[in-house]
Motif scaffolding. Structure first.
Motif, PDB file in Angstrom:
ATOM      1  N   GLY A 140      43.319  39.417  43.672  1.00 56.37           N
ATOM      2  CA  GLY A 140      42.678  37.897  43.599  1.00 56.37           C
ATOM      3  C   GLY A 140      43.147  37.231  42.253  1.00 56.37           C
ATOM      4  O   GLY A 140      44.202  36.674  42.383  1.00 56.37           O
ATOM      5  N   TYR A 141      41.861  36.919  41.493  1.00 58.24           N
ATOM      6  CA  TYR A 141      42.175  36.242  40.308  1.00 58.24           C
ATOM      7  C   TYR A 141      42.684  37.084  38.911  1.00 58.24           C
ATOM      8  O   TYR A 141      42.648  36.579  37.972  1.00 58.24           O
ATOM      9  CB  TYR A 141      40.981  35.376  40.161  1.00 58.24           C
ATOM     10  N   LYS A 142      42.750  38.302  39.315  1.00 57.13           N
ATOM     11  CA  LYS A 142      43.181  39.227  38.160  1.00 57.13           C
ATOM     12  C   LYS A 142      42.363  39.118  37.038  1.00 57.13           C
ATOM     13  O   LYS A 142      41.213  38.980  36.857  1.00 57.13           O
ATOM     14  CB  LYS A 142      44.415  38.937  37.910  1.00 57.13           C
ATOM     15  N   GLU A 143      43.142  39.135  35.775  1.00 61.09           N
ATOM     16  CA  GLU A 143      42.290  39.244  34.543  1.00 61.09           C
ATOM     17  C   GLU A 143      41.863  37.852  34.072  1.00 61.09           C
ATOM     18  O   GLU A 143      41.168  37.648  33.085  1.00 61.09           O
ATOM     19  CB  GLU A 143      43.210  39.987  33.360  1.00 61.09           C
ATOM     20  N   LYS A 144      42.294  36.691  34.699  1.00 63.07           N
ATOM     21  CA  LYS A 144      41.969  35.354  34.312  1.00 63.07           C
ATOM     22  C   LYS A 144      40.654  34.910  34.745  1.00 63.07           C
ATOM     23  O   LYS A 144      40.021  33.828  34.277  1.00 63.07           O
ATOM     24  CB  LYS A 144      43.117  34.484  34.667  1.00 63.07           C
ATOM     25  N   GLY A 145      40.232  35.508  36.024  1.00 60.81           N
ATOM     26  CA  GLY A 145      38.799  34.932  36.553  1.00 60.81           C
ATOM     27  C   GLY A 145      39.289  33.552  37.054  1.00 60.81           C
ATOM     28  O   GLY A 145      40.481  33.187  37.252  1.00 60.81           O
ATOM     29  N   ALA A 146      38.298  32.826  37.227  1.00 56.63           N
ATOM     30  CA  ALA A 146      38.280  31.380  37.856  1.00 56.63           C
ATOM     31  C   ALA A 146      37.193  30.639  37.812  1.00 56.63           C
ATOM     32  O   ALA A 146      36.017  31.319  37.525  1.00 56.63           O
ATOM     33  CB  ALA A 146      38.950  31.510  39.417  1.00 56.63           C
ATOM     34  N   GLY A 147      37.474  29.353  37.829  1.00 59.82           N
ATOM     35  CA  GLY A 147      36.118  28.418  37.869  1.00 59.82           C
ATOM     36  C   GLY A 147      35.502  28.619  36.420  1.00 59.82           C
ATOM     37  O   GLY A 147      34.002  28.324  36.457  1.00 59.82           O
ATOM     38  N   GLY A 148      36.065  28.561  35.500  1.00 59.87           N
ATOM     39  CA  GLY A 148      35.422  28.483  34.143  1.00 59.87           C
ATOM     40  C   GLY A 148      34.319  29.342  33.806  1.00 59.87           C
ATOM     41  O   GLY A 148      33.317  29.187  33.236  1.00 59.87           O
ATOM     42  N   GLY A 149      34.464  30.830  34.581  1.00 68.24           N
ATOM     43  CA  GLY A 149      33.757  31.955  34.189  1.00 68.24           C
ATOM     44  C   GLY A 149      32.868  32.086  35.456  1.00 68.24           C
ATOM     45  O   GLY A 149      32.236  33.185  35.281  1.00 68.24           O
ATOM     46  N   GLN A 150      32.825  31.256  36.330  1.00 69.65           N
ATOM     47  CA  GLN A 150      32.108  31.556  37.633  1.00 69.65           C
ATOM     48  C   GLN A 150      32.504  32.703  38.335  1.00 69.65           C
ATOM     49  O   GLN A 150      31.754  33.440  38.908  1.00 69.65           O
ATOM     50  CB  GLN A 150      32.076  30.326  38.591  1.00 69.65           C
ATOM     51  N   ILE A 151      33.848  33.115  38.225  1.00 71.77           N
ATOM     52  CA  ILE A 151      34.372  34.216  38.774  1.00 71.77           C
ATOM     53  C   ILE A 151      34.943  35.147  37.876  1.00 71.77           C
ATOM     54  O   ILE A 151      35.834  34.474  36.934  1.00 71.77           O
ATOM     55  CB  ILE A 151      35.553  33.977  39.772  1.00 71.77           C
ATOM     56  N   LYS A 152      34.397  36.220  37.457  1.00 70.04           N
ATOM     57  CA  LYS A 152      34.563  36.836  36.180  1.00 70.04           C
ATOM     58  C   LYS A 152      36.227  37.510  36.249  1.00 70.04           C
ATOM     59  O   LYS A 152      36.776  37.579  37.289  1.00 70.04           O
ATOM     60  CB  LYS A 152      33.576  38.164  36.114  1.00 70.04           C
ATOM     61  N   PRO A 153      36.620  37.791  35.098  1.00 68.35           N
ATOM     62  CA  PRO A 153      37.884  38.552  35.224  1.00 68.35           C
ATOM     63  C   PRO A 153      37.796  39.770  35.874  1.00 68.35           C
ATOM     64  O   PRO A 153      36.727  40.373  35.757  1.00 68.35           O
ATOM     65  CB  PRO A 153      38.320  38.486  33.884  1.00 68.35           C
ATOM     66  N   ASN A 154      38.916  40.396  36.349  1.00 67.06           N
ATOM     67  CA  ASN A 154      38.916  41.669  37.208  1.00 67.06           C
ATOM     68  C   ASN A 154      37.963  41.845  38.098  1.00 67.06           C
ATOM     69  O   ASN A 154      37.149  42.781  38.167  1.00 67.06           O
ATOM     70  CB  ASN A 154      38.928  42.589  36.039  1.00 67.06           C
ATOM     71  N   GLU A 155      37.538  40.772  38.886  1.00 59.97           N
ATOM     72  CA  GLU A 155      36.720  40.839  39.775  1.00 59.97           C
ATOM     73  C   GLU A 155      37.021  40.995  41.261  1.00 59.97           C
ATOM     74  O   GLU A 155      37.972  40.578  41.568  1.00 59.97           O
ATOM     75  CB  GLU A 155      36.010  39.394  40.012  1.00 59.97           C
ATOM     76  N   THR A 156      36.354  41.903  41.843  1.00 60.39           N
ATOM     77  CA  THR A 156      36.621  42.089  43.294  1.00 60.39           C
ATOM     78  C   THR A 156      35.892  41.186  44.377  1.00 60.39           C
ATOM     79  O   THR A 156      34.448  40.622  43.809  1.00 60.39           O
ATOM     80  CB  THR A 156      35.951  43.514  43.729  1.00 60.39           C
ATOM     81  N   LEU A 157      36.607  40.435  45.172  1.00 64.45           N
ATOM     82  CA  LEU A 157      36.297  39.502  45.769  1.00 64.45           C
ATOM     83  C   LEU A 157      35.948  39.907  47.503  1.00 64.45           C
ATOM     84  O   LEU A 157      36.641  40.880  48.023  1.00 64.45           O
ATOM     85  CB  LEU A 157      37.202  38.261  46.010  1.00 64.45           C
ATOM     86  N   VAL A 158      34.620  39.480  47.957  1.00 63.32           N
ATOM     87  CA  VAL A 158      34.350  39.789  49.426  1.00 63.32           C
ATOM     88  C   VAL A 158      34.278  38.401  50.101  1.00 63.32           C
ATOM     89  O   VAL A 158      33.454  37.600  49.871  1.00 63.32           O
ATOM     90  CB  VAL A 158      32.994  40.617  49.476  1.00 63.32           C
ATOM     91  N   PHE A 159      35.023  38.468  51.125  1.00 62.53           N
ATOM     92  CA  PHE A 159      35.197  37.270  51.833  1.00 62.53           C
ATOM     93  C   PHE A 159      34.901  37.709  53.251  1.00 62.53           C
ATOM     94  O   PHE A 159      35.231  38.749  53.869  1.00 62.53           O
ATOM     95  CB  PHE A 159      36.477  36.786  51.945  1.00 62.53           C
ATOM     96  N   VAL A 160      34.079  36.636  53.838  1.00 63.60           N
ATOM     97  CA  VAL A 160      34.052  36.691  55.465  1.00 63.60           C
ATOM     98  C   VAL A 160      34.913  35.370  55.957  1.00 63.60           C
ATOM     99  O   VAL A 160      34.141  34.496  55.379  1.00 63.60           O
ATOM    100  CB  VAL A 160      32.519  36.770  55.967  1.00 63.60           C
ATOM    101  N   VAL A 161      35.714  35.364  56.948  1.00 67.42           N
ATOM    102  CA  VAL A 161      36.538  34.219  57.131  1.00 67.42           C
ATOM    103  C   VAL A 161      36.478  34.276  58.836  1.00 67.42           C
ATOM    104  O   VAL A 161      36.321  35.304  59.422  1.00 67.42           O
ATOM    105  CB  VAL A 161      37.912  34.644  56.808  1.00 67.42           C
ATOM    106  N   ASP A 162      35.903  33.060  59.227  1.00 68.09           N
ATOM    107  CA  ASP A 162      36.062  32.666  60.660  1.00 68.09           C
ATOM    108  C   ASP A 162      37.590  31.945  60.899  1.00 68.09           C
ATOM    109  O   ASP A 162      37.756  30.620  60.398  1.00 68.09           O
ATOM    110  CB  ASP A 162      34.921  31.854  61.173  1.00 68.09           C
ATOM    111  N   ALA A 163      38.338  32.350  61.984  1.00 64.40           N
ATOM    112  CA  ALA A 163      39.577  31.765  62.336  1.00 64.40           C
ATOM    113  C   ALA A 163      39.081  30.550  63.177  1.00 64.40           C
ATOM    114  O   ALA A 163      39.261  30.571  64.349  1.00 64.40           O
ATOM    115  CB  ALA A 163      40.441  32.595  62.743  1.00 64.40           C
ATOM    116  N   ALA A 164      39.287  29.266  62.493  1.00 68.27           N
ATOM    117  CA  ALA A 164      39.111  28.131  63.389  1.00 68.27           C
ATOM    118  C   ALA A 164      40.227  27.762  64.023  1.00 68.27           C
ATOM    119  O   ALA A 164      40.044  27.334  65.430  1.00 68.27           O
ATOM    120  CB  ALA A 164      38.536  27.172  62.686  1.00 68.27           C
ATOM    121  N   LYS A 165      41.378  28.151  63.408  1.00 67.00           N
ATOM    122  CA  LYS A 165      42.421  27.648  64.482  1.00 67.00           C
ATOM    123  C   LYS A 165      43.575  28.502  63.743  1.00 67.00           C
ATOM    124  O   LYS A 165      43.880  28.862  62.391  1.00 67.00           O
ATOM    125  CB  LYS A 165      42.846  26.153  64.102  1.00 67.00           C
TER     126      LYS A 165
END
Length: 205
Positions: free
Chosen positions: A178-203
Motif C-alpha cells: 500500500g502506502y508503506k511507511e510514508k502514509g498518504a493524504g497528509g496524515g489521513q492515511i497513517k504510515p504502515n496502514e493496512t487498507l481494506v477496499f471493496v471494488v466493483d468492476a464496472a468495466k
C-alpha cells in the motif's frame, strides 16, 4: 492616560485581526480523491479531525489485537454490488500480513490481466481507525487504470488480476503493498496502514 488607553485597545484589535487572517489562510484538509494512486492526495470527504502526519523518522504502529490474523471471511461487507458498501472490520483478530482477496460476487466475461483497461468503483476503509477514507461512489465516476502499469499501489495491481466485469471483490492490502511507511493524504492515511477496499468492476477491457 486616555491616549495610552486608546493605543492599548488599538494594539489588541490589531493582534486579533492578524490571528483571524492567519486562521483563514489554512489550507483545507479535503481535496478530491483520485483513487489508489501511488502518491495519493488527501482522500475526498476525509474528516477534518483526522490525525496529522507524524514527525520525520517516526513510525505509527497499529494497535495490536489479540489472537490470530484476520481472514477475508472476518471482514463483513453489506450492500448491493454496484452500490456504496458498508465495511466492518473486527477487533478480535490482527490485520493479515499478506494480500488477501475474495470475490463477493462473481463477474462474467474475460478475466483481467496485465495490460487490461479497467474501470473500478471502490470504497477504502483503513484498518487502524476503521474509518472510510475515500470512495468513488459519491463522486459518481469510476476510477480508470491500466492493470499492471504501476500507476496504482501494488495491492491493486496484484489484487485485481483475474477479476471479471460485474464482479465485487474485497481486497485487504498490507502496508508493504500500500502506502508503506510514508502514509498518504497528509496524515489521513497513517504510515504502515493496512487498507481494506471493496471494488466493483464496472468495466474490464
Amino acid at each position: 492616560m486616555r491616549n495610552a488607553g486608546k493605543i492599548m485597545i488599538a494594539a489588541v484589535a490589531a493582534a486579533l485581526s492578524l490571528g483571524a487572517c492567519a486562521n483563514s489562510e489554512e489550507p483545507s484538509p479535503d481535496a478530491p480523491g483520485t483513487g489508489p494512486t501511488v502518491s495519493a492526495p488527501a482522500p475526498a470527504g476525509a474528516p477534518s479531525s483526522a490525525s496529522q502526519a507524524p514527525p520525520s523518522g517516526s513510525v505509527t504502529a497499529q494497535p495490536e489485537a489479540q489472537g490470530k490474523e484476520c481472514t477475508a471471511d472476518d471482514i463483513k461487507v453489506t450492500g448491493d454490488p454496484g452500490k456504496k458498501p458498508e465495511i466492518a472490520i473486527p477487533d478480535t483478530c490482527k490485520p493479515p500480513a499478506k494480500l488477501l482477496s475474495k470475490d463477493l460476487k462473481q463477474g462474467t466475461g474475460a478475466e483481467a490481466k496485465a495490460g487490461s483497461q479497467l474501470e473500478m468503483n471502490y470504497e477504502l476503509v483503513t484498518w487502524s481507525d476503521k474509518a472510510v477514507k475515500d470512495n468513488s461512489y459519491d463522486r459518481g465516476e469510476a476510477f480508470k487504470l491500466n492493470l499492471g502499469g504501476g500507476d496504482v499501489i501494488p495491492g491493486w495491481d496484484q489484487g485485481l488480476v483475474g477479476i471479471k466485469q460485474g464482479a465485487r471483490r474485497l481486497l485487504i492490502i498490507p502496508p508493504d503493498l500500500g502506502y508503506k511507511e510514508k502514509g498518504a493524504g497528509g496524515g489521513q492515511i497513517k504510515p504502515n496502514e493496512t487498507l481494506v477496499f471493496v471494488v466493483d468492476a464496472a468495466k474490464v477491457g
